[in-house]
Motif scaffolding. Structure first.
Motif, PDB file in Angstrom:
ATOM      1  N   GLU A 110      -7.854 -48.967 -99.391  1.00  0.00           N
ATOM      2  CA  GLU A 110      -8.155 -49.572-100.692  1.00  0.00           C
ATOM      3  C   GLU A 110      -9.576 -50.089-100.567  1.00  0.00           C
ATOM      4  OE1 GLU A 110      -8.680 -52.787-102.188  1.00  0.00           O
ATOM      5  OE2 GLU A 110      -8.632 -51.744-104.123  1.00  0.00           O
ATOM      6  N   TYR A 111     -10.393 -49.858-101.558  1.00  0.00           N
ATOM      7  CA  TYR A 111     -11.814 -50.189-101.446  1.00  0.00           C
ATOM      8  C   TYR A 111     -12.057 -51.620-100.969  1.00  0.00           C
ATOM      9  CZ  TYR A 111     -12.752 -45.953-104.225  1.00  0.00           C
ATOM     10  OH  TYR A 111     -12.831 -44.661-104.678  1.00  0.00           O
ATOM     11  N   ARG A 117     -20.482 -51.884 -99.279  1.00  0.00           N
ATOM     12  CA  ARG A 117     -20.364 -51.566-100.694  1.00  0.00           C
ATOM     13  C   ARG A 117     -19.229 -50.584-100.916  1.00  0.00           C
ATOM     14  NH1 ARG A 117     -25.019 -48.236-103.814  1.00  0.00           N
ATOM     15  NH2 ARG A 117     -24.003 -48.034-105.854  1.00  0.00           N
ATOM     16  N   ASP A 118     -18.278 -50.964-101.738  1.00  0.00           N
ATOM     17  CA  ASP A 118     -17.088 -50.137-102.014  1.00  0.00           C
ATOM     18  C   ASP A 118     -16.366 -49.749-100.729  1.00  0.00           C
ATOM     19  OD1 ASP A 118     -17.502 -50.134-104.812  1.00  0.00           O
ATOM     20  OD2 ASP A 118     -18.969 -48.531-104.621  1.00  0.00           O
ATOM     21  N   GLY A 119     -16.362 -50.668 -99.752  1.00  0.00           N
ATOM     22  CA  GLY A 119     -15.622 -50.422 -98.512  1.00  0.00           C
ATOM     23  C   GLY A 119     -16.180 -49.305 -97.655  1.00  0.00           C
ATOM     24  N   GLU A 120     -17.491 -49.041 -97.745  1.00  0.00           N
ATOM     25  CA  GLU A 120     -18.069 -47.885 -97.065  1.00  0.00           C
ATOM     26  C   GLU A 120     -18.041 -48.003 -95.540  1.00  0.00           C
ATOM     27  OE1 GLU A 120     -22.077 -47.493 -98.378  1.00  0.00           O
ATOM     28  OE2 GLU A 120     -22.658 -49.508 -97.731  1.00  0.00           O
ATOM     29  N   TYR A 121     -17.848 -49.223 -94.998  1.00  0.00           N
ATOM     30  CA  TYR A 121     -17.828 -49.356 -93.538  1.00  0.00           C
ATOM     31  C   TYR A 121     -16.688 -48.570 -92.904  1.00  0.00           C
ATOM     32  CZ  TYR A 121     -21.249 -53.201 -93.764  1.00  0.00           C
ATOM     33  OH  TYR A 121     -22.370 -53.963 -93.956  1.00  0.00           O
ATOM     34  N   LEU A 137      -3.886 -43.376 -99.669  1.00  0.00           N
ATOM     35  CA  LEU A 137      -4.708 -43.982-100.718  1.00  0.00           C
ATOM     36  C   LEU A 137      -3.860 -44.890-101.603  1.00  0.00           C
ATOM     37  CD1 LEU A 137      -6.866 -40.901-101.795  1.00  0.00           C
ATOM     38  CD2 LEU A 137      -7.488 -42.740-100.217  1.00  0.00           C
ATOM     39  N   HIS A 138      -4.249 -46.157-101.658  1.00  0.00           N
ATOM     40  CA  HIS A 138      -3.577 -47.112-102.530  1.00  0.00           C
ATOM     41  C   HIS A 138      -4.323 -47.290-103.854  1.00  0.00           C
ATOM     42  CE1 HIS A 138      -0.612 -48.786 -99.563  1.00  0.00           C
ATOM     43  NE2 HIS A 138      -1.443 -48.165 -98.745  1.00  0.00           N
TER      44      HIS A 138
END
Length: 783
Positions: A110-111, A117-121, A137-138
């Motif tokens: 989930e992001y 940014r937007d969970g990009e890590y 994917l949630h």
């Protein structure tokens, strides 16, 4: 929506069910949030973990836990923890998994639970994993931003298989181009078996232990018609819609009671406190609903939820956003056999399509009220909805869902062999001390200089250092003591505001007794301040900071339109390029275009085959100039500008010895065109840090690991790989020497040098350099 327990629905053209898998036991690891963190996905992961251990062919299920707190020593029973905002932790976790006999990694996505940014890590984790990865994917958005799409597409590309929970999610994923249909498997959201069991016990006359105290203030309450909602409370849940509908409902049916169970979402509390919940409680009083609404402000245990749902007549999910593609709360309500009233978000439309409940429009109090009254007035209609909920819920029990999930994991192992590590670059990711940095910081800002490690208060403060401090403190707030470092960020912002004259620029120097020592002017300190403010705006996790920061930034942008130096331009460009395009207003974009044009023009005018530089001299903080062109070109979509920056950076690095692996920086006295490298004077930490950051930016843009290797060699300069073989980083204090002289290093550890080291160390820790050969790389090499 038809469902079959234990069956994984595959795209057309593939088998409809999966085999029972290989005879060998599967060893997996789940990457997710977990309790005690109050998070629905964490609850899901914990339930799935327990359910998978009940599948015969699953041997072991390890935990990798994402935490929204600083990194701490390893917790018992966990393979690794990932501090949400620390990119290096994602790489570390992947490397730990790479040393274990885990065969497949299951990532709950989930992001919002990942950093960047937007969970990009999270991409740093999947890029580094040597095992095949299955992504569950949630969240699948119908209208994602460009960056959300890019993150999701990259994640799905690296995954062997992708799990979604409904056919709608599968359709959105394919139509949006984020994932190919052949990779997607549909596995429903699971629910504890206790929910259905408690509902049966309650129907047989058992008193629900949780609900009785809440409903037992008077004898009439045992006969109430119970509506309920549970979960983490936030404005997106639309609870006010139910409250606004209740007066009309209770006028017709006074026995109706609405119970709201759950804590306020931690992210909401962090930003707004209990403002939303208090507003709901006030609305209850103002609407005269005190006898018809109950609040339970806790994150409920599963046995408490089971009792609550067993006594619930109608479960309500009045959410305000159609984009929710999965809902644990709705899954639990259906599994417990509740009739449902819901708004038409994606998951509700899928789950209620066969008659387990009623769909009402978003924020439509009249329609919601009629739906509730319809169920009260037509018991046979409610009984039919509850019967359909029980039918659907029977396929949602965790044992069936775990079996289907295990099938997907087995398939991923069969189709994707373990990847091979790359025998080349691997950064030694290690935490560094911040003792000396905190010694230099006081209640005003950061003291400029030091006698050894003792702050020299007579040197006072300067805006240049405060801007550097703010950028470093901002990053430390994501990975260390957030409250302490955030307060330092705000202190820095206050200093910059006080320094600003909206007509003339900024003052730069303040004495220790808090008197400004110069007049406002435009210089490097203004450019650095623009950089810091842009970084702060891009993070913007505290809304109260956004307005003041935006206004201060706008004022400074107005002073940088003409007549600035190349380095001032470069600092400003580094910040403006960092901003999300949606936050880059016309004035900011015009300034970015202007400074990039000036830098590019200076290079075109001055550069030759032998001297690929912007000026006739190399002076200080040199790498900021090509760095600004690299990121500015990317932000503006100008590849020629980015290529110019890369060309100049390579020349500077080669002239500084990086081609040979040992950095020797231009001295503080500079180097003129025609003079031999590296020039005379002491080597400065500021230049080393700038070169590291520029090389990492080049790596980020090009994907060429040579840039990352050059960054690592440049960082080694701090640790002792330099011409004197002396470390400039003080391992005892966390400070950094002010320079490398001809025969020795400077004993003083001032603000500029210490901040330069910490900035470089934090960036290296965050880069997430892959050391694993991906399948795509292997395929390309054999094509």
């Amino acid at each position: 929506m038809a469902r079959t327990g234990g069956i994984c629905r595959c795209p057309s053209g593939r088998a409809g069910t999966l085999t029972e898998g290989s005879a060998e036991a599967t060893r997996t690891a789940i990457v997710s949030t977990y309790p005690p963190r109050a998070c629905g996905i964490g609850t899901f992961a914990a339930d799935l973990h327990a359910a998978l251990l009940g599948v015969d062919r699953v041997d072991r299920v390890e935990k990798v836990v994402v935490v929204n707190e600083p990194s701490r020593p390893q917790r018992p029973g966990l393979v690794a923890t990932i501090a949400q905002g620390v990119r290096g932790d994602y790489v570390r976790a992947a490397r730990i998994l790479g040393r274990l006999d885990v065969e497949v990694v299951l990532l709950q996505h989930e992001y919002g639970i990942f950093g960047g940014r937007d969970g990009e890590y999270v991409l740093s984790l999947v890029d580094e994993l040597s095992q095949p990865v299955v992504v569950a994917l949630h969240t699948v958005l119908s209208q994602p931003t460009a960056h959300q799409s890019a993150v999701l597409e990259a994640l799905c590309h690296q995954a062997e298989l992708v799990i979604v929970m409904t056919e709608t999610a599968r359709r959105l994923l394919v139509s949006g181009g984020a994932c190919t249909e052949d990779k997607i498997r549909v596995v429903p959201h699971g629910a504890p078996t206790m929910l259905a069991r408690r509902a049966d016990e309650y129907a047989s006359g058992r008193a629900a232990r949780y609900v009785a105290p809440m409903l037992g203030r008077d004898k009439r309450r045992s006969e109430r018609f119970l509506l309920s909602t549970f979960g983490l409370i936030s404005p997106s849940k639309g609870l006010e819609t139910v409250l606004e509908a209740l007066p009309a409902i209770v006028e017709r049916h006074p026995q109706v009671l609405y119970l709201i169970a759950g804590r306020t979402h931690p992210d909401v509390v962090r930003r707004h406190g209990e403002q939303y919940r208090l507003g709901l409680e006030q609305a209850v009083e103002e609407l005269g609903l005190s006898d018809h609404v109950e609040f339970d402000n806790r994150f409920l245990r599963i046995d408490e939820l089971a009792d609550l749902l067993a006594a619930t007549d109608v479960f309500v999910t009045p959410y305000g956003n159609r984009e929710q593609i999965a809902s644990g709360a709705l899954t639990f309500g259906i599994a417990a056999g509740c009739g449902v009233i819901s708004t038409p978000y994606w998951y509700a439309k899928d789950m209620l399509a066969s008659g387990a409940g009623v769909i009402v429009p978003f924020a439509d109090t009249e329609a919601l009220g009629e739906a509730v009254c319809g169920f009260v007035e037509q018991p046979e209609r409610l009984a039919a909805a509850r019967a359909e909920a029980r039918r659907i819920g029977s396929a949602l029990a965790w044992p069936s869902v775990a079996e289907a999930t295990a099938n997907v994991l087995t398939e991923a192992i069969e189709v994707a062999p373990r990847r091979r590590p790359v025998a080349s670059i691997e950064f030694p990711l290690a935490s560094v001390r911040t003792d000396h940095l905190l010694t230099l910081v006081d209640d005003v800002a950061i003291v400029q200089h030091a006698h050894g490690v003792i702050p020299n208060r007579q040197s006072g403060y300067c805006v240049d250092d405060v801007a550097r401090l703010a950028v470093v403190a901002l990053e430390l707030a994501r990975r260390d003591d957030e409250q302490m470092w955030t307060s330092i960020v705000y202190r820095s912002l206050a200093f910059l505001r006080d320094a600003t004259d909206v007509q003339a620029g900024m003052r730069n120097f303040m004495s220790y007794d808090r008197r400004w020592l110069d007049e406002a002017h435009v210089g490097d300190h203004v450019g650095r301040s623009v950089w810091e403010l842009d970084e702060l705006l891009e993070t913007a996790w505290v809304p109260a900071v956004v307005g003041p920061t935006r206004r201060l930034l706008d004022a400074l942008i107005g002073t940088l339109t003409t007549g600035t130096s190349l380095r001032t331009d470069a600092y400003a460009a580094l910040g403006l390029a960092r901003l999300d395009p949606d936050r880059r207003d016309p004035a900011a974009r015009l300034l970015l275009e202007g400074v990039v044009d000036r830098l590019a023009a200076a290079y075109e005018t001055c550069a030759t085959e032998e001297w690929r530089w912007f000026e006739d001299t190399l002076t200080y903080d040199n790498a900021r100039l090509p760095h600004a062109l690299i990121v500015g070109g990317v932000a503006l979509g100008r590849e020629d500008v980015t290529e110019t920056g890369l060309e100049s950076l390579r020349w500077l690095g080669n002239e500084s010895g990086l081609a040979q692996g040992t950095l020797r920086l231009t001295g503080h006295r500079g180097r003129r065109r025609g003079e031999p490298a590296p020039g005379s004077g002491d080597e400065q930490p500021l230049d080393a840090s700038a070169l590291i950051e520029a090389e990492l930016a080049a790596f980020d843009v090009t994907g060429d690991t040579e840039h990352a290797e050059r960054a690592r060699h440049a960082f080694d300069w701090f640790l002792g790989r330099n011409r004197l073989r002396r470390p400039l980083y003080d391992f005892a204090t966390g400070g950094c020497s002010d320079g490398l002289g001809s025969e020795t290093s400077n004993d003083n550890e001032g603000a500029e040098s210490t901040l330069a080291f910490h900035r470089a160390a934090l960036l290296l820790d965050a880069i997430g350099l892959p050391t694993v050969v991906r399948r795509g790389t292997l395929e390309a090499s054999t094509a």
